[in-house]
Design a protein around this motif. Structure first.
Motif, PDB file in Angstrom:
ATOM      1  N   TYR A   1      39.045  14.911   4.810  1.00 38.33           N
ATOM      2  CA  TYR A   1      39.754  14.256   5.922  1.00 38.33           C
ATOM      3  C   TYR A   1      40.645  13.137   5.367  1.00 38.33           C
ATOM      4  CZ  TYR A   1      40.595  11.068   9.808  1.00 38.33           C
ATOM      5  OH  TYR A   1      41.199  10.235  10.722  1.00 38.33           O
TER       6      TYR A   1
ATOM      7  N   HIS B   1      26.358   8.863  19.541  1.00 42.03           N
ATOM      8  CA  HIS B   1      27.743   8.391  19.435  1.00 42.03           C
ATOM      9  C   HIS B   1      28.302   9.007  18.152  1.00 42.03           C
ATOM     10  CE1 HIS B   1      30.618   4.729  20.235  1.00 42.03           C
ATOM     11  NE2 HIS B   1      31.139   5.875  20.572  1.00 42.03           N
TER      12      HIS B   1
ATOM     13  N   ASP C   1      42.972  11.960  20.009  1.00 36.07           N
ATOM     14  CA  ASP C   1      42.324  10.696  20.345  1.00 36.07           C
ATOM     15  C   ASP C   1      42.475  10.417  21.834  1.00 36.07           C
ATOM     16  OD1 ASP C   1      41.101   8.256  18.741  1.00 36.07           O
ATOM     17  OD2 ASP C   1      42.182   7.479  20.470  1.00 36.07           O
TER      18      ASP C   1
ATOM     19  N   SER D   1      33.198   6.123  27.074  1.00 38.38           N
ATOM     20  CA  SER D   1      32.486   5.409  26.015  1.00 38.38           C
ATOM     21  C   SER D   1      32.099   3.989  26.395  1.00 38.38           C
ATOM     22  CB  SER D   1      33.362   5.354  24.769  1.00 38.38           C
ATOM     23  OG  SER D   1      33.649   6.662  24.345  1.00 38.38           O
TER      24      SER D   1
ATOM     25  N   ARG E   1      44.603  12.682   5.927  1.00 40.82           N
ATOM     26  CA  ARG E   1      45.139  11.494   6.584  1.00 40.82           C
ATOM     27  C   ARG E   1      46.205  10.824   5.728  1.00 40.82           C
ATOM     28  NH1 ARG E   1      42.154   6.046   8.559  1.00 40.82           N
ATOM     29  NH2 ARG E   1      42.342   5.626   6.349  1.00 40.82           N
TER      30      ARG E   1
ATOM     31  N   ARG F   1      36.367   9.911   8.741  1.00 41.78           N
ATOM     32  CA  ARG F   1      36.410   9.263   7.432  1.00 41.78           C
ATOM     33  C   ARG F   1      35.223   9.530   6.510  1.00 41.78           C
ATOM     34  NH1 ARG F   1      37.969   3.689  10.064  1.00 41.78           N
ATOM     35  NH2 ARG F   1      36.536   4.683  11.503  1.00 41.78           N
TER      36      ARG F   1
END
Ligand code: CP3
Length: 356
Positions: free
Chosen positions: A44, A332, A85, A216, A48, A39
């Motif tokens: 992007y 991250h 994902d 994660s 999307r 984002r």
């Protein structure tokens, strides 16, 4: 290693990032960023808007290919991460997954003591075929010096979404389960090891150069539980990948592993490890073999802040890992409000820095 790669290594033209994953120091240090496609990029957001929701976006090879390539085109990153994902595996296994605006992913919960085997492995792996199509499209468009990284969630992190219904919880339901019914939880993690191994093997078959396992939600676990639900399943997954004849390097990322990272690096069979924001260079350099590649560490919030403090830190981290194979990355993912010039500045600094 493939013959082709061996030839490239001999004449020094191997993809720089991949070369580091094979244990070789490379200068300039190669760079990519977790969530580099996302984002914070207006291009992007435009893409999307063309999909019917996030899952549809991931399952549409034409859109996912563009999203994968956008950070390469804009920033000239050394690595492209497949646009997909970690929750696609749960979707393929028949567990309902929804992405809610402002809330994040919501997953249909598995019963306590239940399994993730509603859909046979082969069928689940086939349902993910649009992802392999994306890999092959990206791979045919990527320049020779760029590395394409495929990925999946590590078993515990994916299981956590199915047990708690969402991420970002205190993990108490899943952890109590780990303490009280370790054998049951191990079966559920094994379900994920098997489907994930085949899913990653299919990505390798389609052309990724390296694979990353995202754990994660590995932070804050007691050491015995860490061994049981982080080290053991990651180790089984690497072993299974090798049994399936996958030869590409594997990066492990047990985010928040802290003092358990050396055991993870030693026992799982990974080729490289991801460092989170809280990593300590003196500890890493003392406790990990000097030949083990590391990637990561820069705080995504510092990338958002930018300025002198960010620039000094980038140099500090390059200095800190100068004696080992190093890939520059964040601890991250890139956050949605990160200014583009900050990312550009980091790329510029990393390219200009030299270990000599
Ligand atoms: O650039 C990339 O890193 C490419 C692809 C990628 C995505 N998710 C795209 C994505 C990767 C590697 C992931 C991994 C992922 N997904 C992880 C592991 C890494 C990490 O961040 O810890 C996890 C835990 C997930 C689960 C997930 N997916 C969450 C928690 C969210 C919502 C968080 C958020 O930022 O909104 C997602 C959605 C998601 N996955 C987005 C993207 C670009 C945002 C979707 C959007 O609103 O457009």
């Amino acid at each position: 290693m493939l013959d082709e790669e061996e030839d490239q290594m001999a004449n020094g033209s191997l993809k720089p990032l991949l070369n580091v994953l094979h244990g070789n120091r490379q200068d300039p240090v190669p760079i990519w960023m977790m969530r580099q496609a996302g984002r914070h990029l207006p291009e992007y957001m435009e893409l999307r808007g063309r999909a019917n929701g996030f899952l549809d976006f991931c399952y549409t090879p034409s859109l996912a290919t563009e999203a994968t390539l956008q950070p390469i085109e804009r920033y000239d990153m050394d690595g492209a991460i497949l646009f997909a994902d970690i929750l696609l595996v749960l979707d393929a296994l028949g567990q309902c997954v929804r992405f809610e605006k402002g809330v994040g992913p919501i997953v249909e919960k598995v019963e306590k003591g239940g399994r993730l085997n509603k859909v046979p492995v082969q069928q689940a792996v086939e349902r993910l075929s649009p992802v392999y199509e994306t890999v092959s499209r990206v791979s045919s468009r990527l320049a020779d010096n760029k590395t394409l990284i495929g990925f999946a969630g590590a078993p515990w992190t994916v299981a956590l979404y199915a047990i708690e219904g969402r991420g970002g919880t205190d993990k108490s339901q899943a952890r109590i389960w780990a303490h009280q019914h370790p054998a049951e939880l191990a079966l559920l993690l094994d379900d994920l090891v098997e489907v994930t191994a085949h899913y990653m093997a299919a990505q390798a078959e389609a052309g990724v150069n390296a694979l990353m396992m995202f754990d994660s939600w590995a932070e804050g676990l007691p050491n015995d539980i860490f061994e049981q639900i982080i080290i053991e399943p990651n180790k089984k997954l690497v072993k299974r990948l090798r049994e399936l004849k996958v030869t590409v390097p594997v990066i492990g990322f047990p985010r928040g592993a802290g003092v358990m990272l050396p055991d993870f690096a030693d026992q799982t069979g990974v080729n490289a490890v991801g460092l989170d924001t809280a990593a300590l260079p003196s500890f890493i350099n003392r406790e990990l073999p000097v030949s083990m590649p590391v990637q990561g560490h820069l705080d995504p919030l510092l990338l958002m802040a930018g300025g002198d403090v960010m620039e000094r830190r980038v140099i500090e981290l390059l200095d800190a890992y100068r004696d080992r194979p190093h890939i520059f990355n964040l601890g991250h993912g890139v956050l949605p409000t990160t200014p583009i010039p900050h990312v550009e500045k980091v790329v510029e600094l990393v390219r200009a820095w030299s270990a000599d």
